[in-house]
Structure formats: structure tokens, C-alpha cells
Design a protein around this motif. Structure first.
Motif: not given
Length: 260
Positions: A44-51, A87-93, A95-100, A209-215
Motif C-alpha cells: 500500500a505504501a510502495d511506489d513500485v507496485t501498480r497491480v 481474517c476479516s481485517e486482511v480481506m478488508q485490506q 478491498v481497501n488496497l489503493p491498487k487493483p 481514485i476509481g477503486k476507492g469510489a467503486f466500493y
């Protein structure tokens, strides 16, 4: 990285997290959940991962929670609650990850493993893959997997899986909306990475922006959802990448993203 979870990032910015405990059917033990949580926090914090691609070693994608671990802790309500909360926390991570996030599914995905597939933004499965929420068969209803499942499938289809505990094929999973595509297993990696590369070529800022707005809009009444997404789009237009993308389209050239 924990030996339970392998991590690799390619030159396209596609990070693959591989569940790496095939001898335990890649079960979501507390240790595996901790490893996934740590990796997702880093990504979530790195600048390299896109997907992100979530995959698994061996012939089983994920069999759900580790029943041996649960049996050893049957008398500890504190551990049980901590496990399901984790487990619930990880599943939400996911969903909430700012990358697909794309699930690459080969083999069986059951219970919390099926929940993991349902929690990912996209899923590609081998034609031999199978899915189930079979907790009802052992007296433990798949209540937390139900949350993700019921947000992917219609109510009656979700209830059918939850109440019968029966295994469904990859073809049926695609029909129900649990997976996006099914392919021959020999083409699975090629298909997943082609999809991931297509997404990775987009503006990372726009995807966030799009992923966050979708959910977020999914949980809103219709009028509220339109009001919210209109504001999101207007704000999106202030971004450098939106201006660059519009100009590039009109100038008939490839955009140069700044991810901001």
C-alpha cells in the motif's frame, strides 16, 4: 518475507504474492494471515507496485482456515475470535488496497479461500478450479466468507453455496460472477499477466481514485451514490494525470503518467 508467502515484483510493477504452504493446502492460519497483512501494508505504501496478483503454490489455491490450528484451540474463544477478526481485517485490506488485486486461481478455493477470491477486485481461474463454502458440512457455517460472497453473487446463489456446501466448477463460478475469466490451466499465467499489464499501464492515481469510489458507492442509496461520484469525478479532473490523459487523447498520442 515470511517463507509462508513468496513475493515478486516484475518490471511492469506487477507484484505477485504466492501462498507458499502447499503441504497445508495454503490454509489461512494466523501466521499466513499475518504474512499477508504485512505484505499488503508494505504494498500500500510502495511506489513500485501498480497491480497485485494473489496466487498459490501447489494444487490447492487455498482450503480456508487451518482446521488443525482451530482444533488445537477449540477451548479458546479468545483465539477463535482473534483468528476470524484477523481474517476479516486482511480481506478488508485487499478491498481497501489503493491498487487493483487479481486472484490467480488454480485448484480448489474453499471457505476462507473462496472468501479471498471474492475479496479480490478481479479473478482469473483455470478451467479445473473449483469453489465451495463447505463449512455447513462440518457444523461451522461460513459466516465471514458469506460477507464477501454475498457482495459478489446474487442472494439466492450465495445462499445456495452457503447452505449446500457443494463444490461448484470454474464454469459455474464464472456464470455466478465469482470469477471474471476461465482459461485452460496452461494459459493461466499468460492471461493473468496480460490483464495485470493492461491495468498497470493506466495512471496509478486514477486507479486509486476509481477503486476507492467503486466500493464506497456500492453501499450508498442511488441518489447519494450519484452525488458522491459526481464529486469524485470533478475532483479527479484536478489531477495532473486527468489533464494529461485528456490532452493526450485529443492530440492522438500516448499519455505520460505522473501518478498524481
Amino acid at each position: 518475507m515470511s517463507n509462508l508467502l513468496a513475493r515478486d515484483t516484475d518490471t511492469h510493477g506487477i507484484t505477485t504474492l504466492t501462498l507458499n504452504q502447499p503441504e497445508r493446502r495454503n490454509s489461512l492460519s494466523m501466521a499466513m494471515l499475518d504474512a499477508l497483512s504485512e505484505a499488503l501494508t508494505d504494498i500500500a505504501a510502495d511506489d513500485v507496485t501498480r497491480v497485485v496478483v494473489i496466487a498459490a503454490a501447489g494444487t490447492v489455491f487455498c482450503a480456508g482456515h487451518d482446521l488443525r490450528e482451530i482444533r488445537d484451540q477449540l477451548d479458546s474463544h479468545e483465539f477463535q475470535l482473534a483468528l476470524f477478526n484477523r481474517c476479516s481485517e486482511v480481506m478488508q485490506q485487499v478491498v481497501n488496497l489503493p491498487k487493483p488485486v487479481i486472484a490467480r486461481v488454480a485448484g480448489v478455493a474453499t471457505a476462507a479461500g473462496c472468501q479471498l477470491v471474492a475479496s479480490c477486485d478481479l479473478a482469473v481461474a483455470a478451467d479445473s478450479a473449483r469453489f465451495a463454502t463447505p463449512g455447513v458440512n462440518i457444523g461451522l457455517f461460513c459466516s465471514t466468507p458469506m460477507v464477501a460472497l454475498s457482495r459478489n453473487l446474487s442472494r439466492k446463489h450465495a445462499m445456495e453455496m452457503l447452505l449446500t456446501g457443494e463444490m461448484i466448477s470454474a464454469v459455474r463460478a464464472e456464470q455466478l460472477g465469482l470469477v471474471n475469466r476461465i482459461v485452460d490451466e496452461s494459459l493461466l499465467d499468460e492471461t493473468v499477466h496480460a490483464m495485470a499489464r493492461t491495468i498497470a499501464e493506466k495512471s496509478g492515481h486514477t486507479l486509486k481514485i476509481g477503486k476507492g469510489a467503486f466500493y464506497k458507492q456500492l453501499e450508498m442509496p442511488l441518489a447519494e451514490a450519484y452525488d458522491y461520484t459526481a464529486k469524485v469525478m470533478a475532483e479527479n479532473l484536478r489531477a495532473d494525470d486527468a489533464r494529461e490523459g485528456i490532452c493526450a487523447f485529443l492530440d492522438k498520442r500516448k499519455p505520460e503518467w505522473k501518478d498524481r
